[in-house]
Design a protein around this motif. Structure first.
Motif, PDB file in Angstrom:
ATOM      1  N   GLU A 288       0.832  -1.199   0.000  1.00  0.00           N
ATOM      2  CA  GLU A 288       0.000   0.000   0.000  1.00  0.00           C
ATOM      3  C   GLU A 288       0.871   1.255   0.000  1.00  0.00           C
ATOM      4  O   GLU A 288       0.564   2.240  -0.686  1.00  0.00           O
ATOM      5  CB  GLU A 288      -0.925  -0.011   1.215  1.00  0.00           C
ATOM      6  N   LYS A 289       1.956   1.232   0.749  1.00  0.00           N
ATOM      7  CA  LYS A 289       2.867   2.388   0.781  1.00  0.00           C
ATOM      8  C   LYS A 289       3.516   2.606  -0.590  1.00  0.00           C
ATOM      9  O   LYS A 289       3.650   3.754  -1.047  1.00  0.00           O
ATOM     10  CB  LYS A 289       3.948   2.180   1.838  1.00  0.00           C
ATOM     11  N   ARG A 290       3.914   1.532  -1.232  1.00  0.00           N
ATOM     12  CA  ARG A 290       4.501   1.670  -2.571  1.00  0.00           C
ATOM     13  C   ARG A 290       3.501   2.294  -3.541  1.00  0.00           C
ATOM     14  O   ARG A 290       3.863   3.135  -4.370  1.00  0.00           O
ATOM     15  CB  ARG A 290       4.945   0.303  -3.079  1.00  0.00           C
ATOM     16  N   ALA A 291       2.240   1.876  -3.427  1.00  0.00           N
ATOM     17  CA  ALA A 291       1.206   2.439  -4.302  1.00  0.00           C
ATOM     18  C   ALA A 291       1.029   3.928  -4.031  1.00  0.00           C
ATOM     19  O   ALA A 291       0.963   4.740  -4.966  1.00  0.00           O
ATOM     20  CB  ALA A 291      -0.111   1.702  -4.087  1.00  0.00           C
ATOM     21  N   ASN A 292       0.966   4.305  -2.766  1.00  0.00           N
ATOM     22  CA  ASN A 292       0.775   5.714  -2.426  1.00  0.00           C
ATOM     23  C   ASN A 292       1.980   6.561  -2.831  1.00  0.00           C
ATOM     24  O   ASN A 292       1.820   7.707  -3.262  1.00  0.00           O
ATOM     25  CB  ASN A 292       0.517   5.846  -0.924  1.00  0.00           C
ATOM     26  N   ASP A 293       3.179   5.997  -2.699  1.00  0.00           N
ATOM     27  CA  ASP A 293       4.374   6.724  -3.134  1.00  0.00           C
ATOM     28  C   ASP A 293       4.352   6.947  -4.646  1.00  0.00           C
ATOM     29  O   ASP A 293       4.708   8.030  -5.132  1.00  0.00           O
ATOM     30  CB  ASP A 293       5.632   5.949  -2.742  1.00  0.00           C
ATOM     31  N   ALA A 294       3.948   5.918  -5.384  1.00  0.00           N
ATOM     32  CA  ALA A 294       3.859   6.050  -6.841  1.00  0.00           C
ATOM     33  C   ALA A 294       2.805   7.080  -7.230  1.00  0.00           C
ATOM     34  O   ALA A 294       3.012   7.900  -8.129  1.00  0.00           O
ATOM     35  CB  ALA A 294       3.535   4.693  -7.470  1.00  0.00           C
ATOM     36  N   LEU A 295       1.692   7.053  -6.526  1.00  0.00           N
ATOM     37  CA  LEU A 295       0.629   8.026  -6.799  1.00  0.00           C
ATOM     38  C   LEU A 295       1.125   9.438  -6.523  1.00  0.00           C
ATOM     39  O   LEU A 295       0.863  10.367  -7.301  1.00  0.00           O
ATOM     40  CB  LEU A 295      -0.590   7.710  -5.930  1.00  0.00           C
ATOM     41  N   GLY A 296       1.837   9.606  -5.402  1.00  0.00           N
ATOM     42  CA  GLY A 296       2.378  10.924  -5.081  1.00  0.00           C
ATOM     43  C   GLY A 296       3.346  11.429  -6.131  1.00  0.00           C
ATOM     44  O   GLY A 296       3.465  12.636  -6.339  1.00  0.00           O
ATOM     45  N   GLY A 297       4.023  10.496  -6.820  1.00  0.00           N
ATOM     46  CA  GLY A 297       4.935  10.873  -7.893  1.00  0.00           C
ATOM     47  C   GLY A 297       4.275  10.996  -9.249  1.00  0.00           C
ATOM     48  O   GLY A 297       4.954  11.192 -10.261  1.00  0.00           O
ATOM     49  N   GLY A 298       2.944  10.848  -9.279  1.00  0.00           N
ATOM     50  CA  GLY A 298       2.200  10.976 -10.528  1.00  0.00           C
ATOM     51  C   GLY A 298       2.268   9.756 -11.420  1.00  0.00           C
ATOM     52  O   GLY A 298       1.849   9.814 -12.585  1.00  0.00           O
ATOM     53  N   ASN A 299       2.774   8.636 -10.900  1.00  0.00           N
ATOM     54  CA  ASN A 299       2.889   7.409 -11.700  1.00  0.00           C
ATOM     55  C   ASN A 299       1.679   6.529 -11.426  1.00  0.00           C
ATOM     56  O   ASN A 299       1.705   5.630 -10.583  1.00  0.00           O
ATOM     57  CB  ASN A 299       4.187   6.669 -11.355  1.00  0.00           C
ATOM     58  N   HIS A 300       0.607   6.780 -12.149  1.00  0.00           N
ATOM     59  CA  HIS A 300      -0.649   6.065 -11.903  1.00  0.00           C
ATOM     60  C   HIS A 300      -0.569   4.594 -12.291  1.00  0.00           C
ATOM     61  O   HIS A 300      -1.146   3.742 -11.608  1.00  0.00           O
ATOM     62  CB  HIS A 300      -1.792   6.752 -12.663  1.00  0.00           C
ATOM     63  N   GLU A 301       0.121   4.290 -13.365  1.00  0.00           N
ATOM     64  CA  GLU A 301       0.241   2.879 -13.788  1.00  0.00           C
ATOM     65  C   GLU A 301       0.933   2.055 -12.701  1.00  0.00           C
ATOM     66  O   GLU A 301       0.485   0.951 -12.361  1.00  0.00           O
ATOM     67  CB  GLU A 301       1.027   2.788 -15.099  1.00  0.00           C
ATOM     68  N   GLU A 302       2.003   2.574 -12.165  1.00  0.00           N
ATOM     69  CA  GLU A 302       2.732   1.859 -11.110  1.00  0.00           C
ATOM     70  C   GLU A 302       1.873   1.728  -9.857  1.00  0.00           C
ATOM     71  O   GLU A 302       1.851   0.673  -9.209  1.00  0.00           O
ATOM     72  CB  GLU A 302       4.029   2.589 -10.781  1.00  0.00           C
ATOM     73  N   ALA A 303       1.150   2.797  -9.517  1.00  0.00           N
ATOM     74  CA  ALA A 303       0.287   2.762  -8.334  1.00  0.00           C
ATOM     75  C   ALA A 303      -0.778   1.677  -8.490  1.00  0.00           C
ATOM     76  O   ALA A 303      -1.038   0.910  -7.550  1.00  0.00           O
ATOM     77  CB  ALA A 303      -0.370   4.126  -8.129  1.00  0.00           C
ATOM     78  N   ILE A 304      -1.381   1.597  -9.664  1.00  0.00           N
ATOM     79  CA  ILE A 304      -2.405   0.574  -9.911  1.00  0.00           C
ATOM     80  C   ILE A 304      -1.809  -0.819  -9.753  1.00  0.00           C
ATOM     81  O   ILE A 304      -2.434  -1.718  -9.162  1.00  0.00           O
ATOM     82  CB  ILE A 304      -3.016   0.754 -11.320  1.00  0.00           C
TER      83      ILE A 304
END
Length: 525
Positions: A288-304
């Motif tokens: 979950e933290k990795r997803a939120n970090d990716a989202l914070g960086g604007g990387n939606h594909e990685e967050a998903i």
């Protein structure tokens, strides 16, 4: 699992809980003068008599100095261990302190020494009910009944009829609860345990079984509440820490779950249940933290991708999956994958309708420019019960209705190819790219008429959306020009002049109608 086995399990659990009390519960504390409870108090070199100790105990008890009273009575017991009254008086102190397990021990000893004492047996029967040992209380009431009948030569009215009926009712409810528990009929078990526990004061073994039934029935809040009561009375009950941690995990409160698993592991670092629960919670938190970090960086594909991996860890963890699906849907919308966003939101709603789910679906339809579907979804949200967010529903519905109306007219957002939530920098970039593409001086002759129309629309859209006040009016569905009629100017030369102002005067934006801002220059080759 048979009912008798469950009964034996409950008794074993009770014994475990009793043994987990302070090791010094049976021994008397120091009297504050360096003398242990086993010593006899002396005055002027003379021992106090048992009678004097009992008198001192009565005074201390009346003044609520319970530990002092207990010490006096224990000293009397040391002098006269076979006098039932000494044990009974110590029972009264422990009973007043609500140390019911110790009270039962003292009262049982008193009754062993004076088997015919009716008052002792009545008190013991009541105490057994308070401790959840209702079947044993029934036996004591039966003994009282036989004793009364024998002493009177036949049937006789007694003053414990109501208490006896309560013990019988309690015994039946405990038996029914344990049978339902053994059969895996969790909801029935919870119902019977609740009824039985209503007669009791301290029955942690039965309360723990109820907590397990609540967990298996999906009542995680009930589990949290009841295990909390157990841990308040027995702070070293490791199974209660595990069960409470698992309940918090199911509620999606992962940090609190980890805390409980760690408390259990402090008591036993190798406890399998707490180790497994701790490992599962930490693994999910990591993804979950990795997803939120990716989202914070604007990387939606990685967050998903990280959210999907977290969901696969436990596909039954609905408290985590449902809000995570909405996060995934928002990222899909941000990527322009509107069908995936809508499908993902519908998965959330298939698990049960919520206002957040309906809002997310309406937003996904809006992003996909399915404005009629968005309107229908927000209307459905207006009818949702219970609903303490009516104002928010109304605002969302109004925006969707405006978007639907504008979609049938001139849609400035669509003209520039930006979402309705686009920031000003994205609007400026879209205008620059489109204006360069469709400037009438930069197209072939056969495209000139189309280019003039498109260039006019592009410039008009930018003029409105780059001005904060005009954009707010447009978003509210209000006229943005005095003589609203699809635009305030149809003169392509006027728009070319506006574009030249954008080139050399900073591009407008932010409420100045094209005045001020960063200076920008474009070159046409």
């Amino acid at each position: 699992m048979t009912a008798s086995f469950v009964r034996r399990l409950a008794v074993a659990s009770l014994l475990y809980l009793a043994s987990s009390k302070d090791a010094g519960g049976a021994a008397m504390a120091d009297d504050g003068h360096g003398r242990g409870s086993g010593t006899h108090q002396q005055t002027g070199g003379q021992q106090k008599t048992p009678g004097k100790l009992r008198s001192l105990g009565e005074v201390a008890l009346s003044e609520r100095r319970y530990e002092e009273a207990a010490r006096y009575y224990q000293q009397a017991i040391d002098l006269e261990p076979d006098v039932a009254a000494n044990h009974y008086k110590l029972f009264k102190v422990r009973n007043r302190q609500r140390k019911l397990g110790e009270a039962l021990r003292d009262l049982t000893r008193a009754l062993e020494l004076d088997d015919a004492n009716v008052e002792y047996r009545k008190q013991k029967a009541r105490l057994l009910v308070s401790l959840g040992q209702c079947d044993m209380a029934v036996q004591d009431y039966a003994a009282l009944q036989a004793q009364a009948a024998q002493s009177s030569g036949g049937s006789v009215a007694v003053d414990w009829d109501e208490a006896q009926r309560e013990a019988l009712q309690c015994s039946r409810e405990v038996d029914a609860a344990q049978r339902a528990y053994a059969d895996g009929n969790w909801k029935a078990a919870v119902q019977y345990f609740t009824a039985a526990l209503g007669h009791m004061e301290q029955a942690s073994d039965l309360l723990f079984m109820k907590s397990q039934a609540e967990y298996n029935a999906g009542d995680y809040y009930g589990t949290v509440s009841d295990t909390g009561k157990i841990l308040k009375a027995h702070s070293n009950h490791i199974e209660a820490y595990q069960l409470r941690g698992e309940a918090y995990f199911r509620l999606g409160e992962h940090d609190t779950a980890v805390t409980h698993f760690r408390e259990g592991l402090k008591l036993d670092p190798e406890h399998k249940g707490c180790k497994a629960g701790h490992k599962a919670a930490k693994a999910l938190q990591k993804k979950e933290k990795r997803a939120n970090d990716a989202l914070g960086g604007g990387n939606h594909e990685e967050a998903i991708g990280h959210w999907d991996a977290a969901i696969r860890l436990d596909p039954t963890h609905t408290a985590f999956i449902r809000p995570t699906l909405l996060n995934i849907a928002k990222s899909y919308s941000a990527l322009g994958k509107h069908k995936e966003a809508i499908d993902t939101t519908n998965k959330h709603l298939e698990m049960g309708e919520t206002l957040d789910g309906l809002f997310a679906l309406g937003d996904a339809h809006t992003a996909a420019e399915n404005f009629q579907d968005a309107v229908n979804t927000f209307r459905k949200a207006m009818e949702f019960e219970p609903n303490d967010r009516q104002k928010e529903c109304q605002q969302r519905l109004q925006k969707a209705e405006i978007a639907l109306k504008q979609s049938k007219e001139k849609n400035y957002y669509k003209i520039l190819g930006v979402p309705r939530t686009a920031p000003s920098k994205d609007i400026k970039k879209a205008y620059r790219d489109l204006a360069l593409r469709w400037h009438p001086d930069k197209v072939d002759q056969e495209e000139k008429e189309e280019a003039e129309k498109k260039f006019q629309d592009i410039s008009e859209a930018y003029e409105v959306l780059s001005d904060k006040e005009m954009r707010e009016k447009y978003d509210r569905g209000e006229p943005v020009f005095e003589n609203q009629g699809g635009g305030h100017s149809h003169n392509p030369h006027g728009h070319q002049q506006f574009f030249r102002q954008f080139q050399h005067g900073g591009g407008g934006g932010g409420g100045g109608g094209g005045h001020g801002g960063q200076r920008m220059h474009f070159r046409f080759n």
